[in-house]
Enzyme design. Structure first.
Site, mmCIF file in Angstrom:
data_model
loop_
_atom_site.group_PDB
_atom_site.id
_atom_site.type_symbol
_atom_site.label_atom_id
_atom_site.label_comp_id
_atom_site.label_asym_id
_atom_site.label_seq_id
_atom_site.Cartn_x
_atom_site.Cartn_y
_atom_site.Cartn_z
ATOM 1 N N GLU A 51 0.897 -1.098 0.077
ATOM 2 C CA GLU A 51 -0.014 0.070 0.180
ATOM 3 C C GLU A 51 0.973 1.175 -0.070
ATOM 4 O OE1 GLU A 51 -3.396 -0.352 -0.478
ATOM 5 O OE2 GLU A 51 -3.271 1.691 -0.263
ATOM 6 N N SER A 52 0.883 1.936 -1.165
ATOM 7 C CA SER A 52 1.858 3.259 -1.307
ATOM 8 C C SER A 52 1.614 4.036 -0.199
ATOM 9 C CB SER A 52 1.687 3.618 -2.793
ATOM 10 O OG SER A 52 0.268 4.039 -2.898
ATOM 11 N N CYS A 82 4.311 -2.367 -8.481
ATOM 12 C CA CYS A 82 3.108 -1.788 -8.068
ATOM 13 C C CYS A 82 3.117 -0.580 -7.120
ATOM 14 C CB CYS A 82 2.304 -3.006 -7.462
ATOM 15 S SG CYS A 82 0.574 -3.095 -7.365
ATOM 16 N N ARG A 108 -3.435 5.348 -9.522
ATOM 17 C CA ARG A 108 -3.709 4.279 -8.500
ATOM 18 C C ARG A 108 -5.067 3.420 -8.918
ATOM 19 N NH1 ARG A 108 -3.547 6.028 -2.572
ATOM 20 N NH2 ARG A 108 -3.058 4.050 -2.011
ATOM 21 N N ARG A 138 -4.846 -4.958 -7.528
ATOM 22 C CA ARG A 138 -5.241 -3.282 -7.239
ATOM 23 C C ARG A 138 -4.130 -2.502 -7.688
ATOM 24 N NH1 ARG A 138 -8.789 -1.529 -3.729
ATOM 25 N NH2 ARG A 138 -7.328 -0.356 -2.822
ATOM 26 N N HIS A 173 3.106 -7.775 -10.225
ATOM 27 C CA HIS A 173 3.907 -8.387 -9.298
ATOM 28 C C HIS A 173 4.863 -9.611 -9.955
ATOM 29 C CE1 HIS A 173 2.072 -6.484 -5.641
ATOM 30 N NE2 HIS A 173 1.034 -6.173 -6.753
ATOM 31 N N GLU A 175 7.148 -10.929 -8.401
ATOM 32 C CA GLU A 175 7.514 -11.762 -7.151
ATOM 33 C C GLU A 175 6.511 -12.826 -6.938
ATOM 34 O OE1 GLU A 175 6.422 -8.902 -7.034
ATOM 35 O OE2 GLU A 175 4.988 -8.699 -5.363
#
Ligand code: GLN
Length: 200
Positions: A51-52, A82, A108, A138, A173, A175
């Protein structure tokens, strides 16, 4: 040249998954980065998804925002995935920027609730010969990329991966997939910068 050290910013988010992918690469060492001292010890840094706004608050609370921006401006290779991409952006639609180092405007949660999470494939010739699986959660997309920014991948017409010199940003993502082409690509960026004397 000594073996480059790649850090994963460990304030919040998908830290363990990045460390696991990096662990399968050869000729690098990896570590978590939470403090300024740990930041000084790395040759490249991954800003993970999460969550930025939470990560930005923690970066400020730990006195890490300005030192991190300074290291990136000084040439340290960085890869934002992200939420990490949102941290890097010079412009975020409707809100102030955080690190503000990469010449992109991001939106976002751009895919809306009906597409909150999805997987797709895209060709990314700079990174791999075969199309890559991309996992979006998201996710933001890139609405504008500056003249120095190379768009590496598009999905549904929107830019979702980009590079500006020593800065890499992906909406998705890597990862969370089992292969490691993106991590290998970033490790090459770090090795190249270390060869050029990139360590501060
Ligand atoms: N929606 C999150 C944000 O705006 C990013 C989501 C993610 O990193 N998977 O920060």
């Amino acid at each position: 040249m000594s073996v480059p050290r790649i850090g994963v910013l460990a304030m919040q988010g998908a830290v363990a998954e990045h460390l696991a992918r990096l662990a399968s690469l050869e000729d690098i060492t990896v570590c978590r980065v939470r403090t300024r001292r740990e930041l000084e010890g790395v040759d490249g840094l991954i800003l993970p998804g999460g969550e930025s706004t939470a990560m930005a608050k923690l970066l400020c609370d730990f006195g890490m925002m300005a030192p991190l921006a300074a290291r990136i401006r000084g040439g340290m290779p960085v890869w934002g995935t992200c939420a990490g991409m949102i941290l890097l952006a010079k412009e975020i639609v409707g809100e102030p920027a955080h690190l503000g180092v990469m010449d992109i405007r991001v939106r976002r949660n751009a895919y809306g609730t009906q597409m909150d999470s999805f997987r797709t494939h895209a060709a990314v010739p700079q990174v791999a010969a075969e199309p890559l699986e991309l996992v979006f959660i998201r996710a933001p997309w890139i609405e504008r990329a500056g003249a120095d920014v190379q768009v590496l991948a598009r999905v549904q017409g929107h830019a979702v991966a980009a590079r500006q010199g020593h800065m890499l940003a992906t909406s998705f993502h890597p990862e969370l997939t089992h292969d490691t082409p993106w991590h290998a690509y970033f490790a090459r960026m770090v090795r190249d910068a270390a060869t050029d004397g990139g360590r501060a």
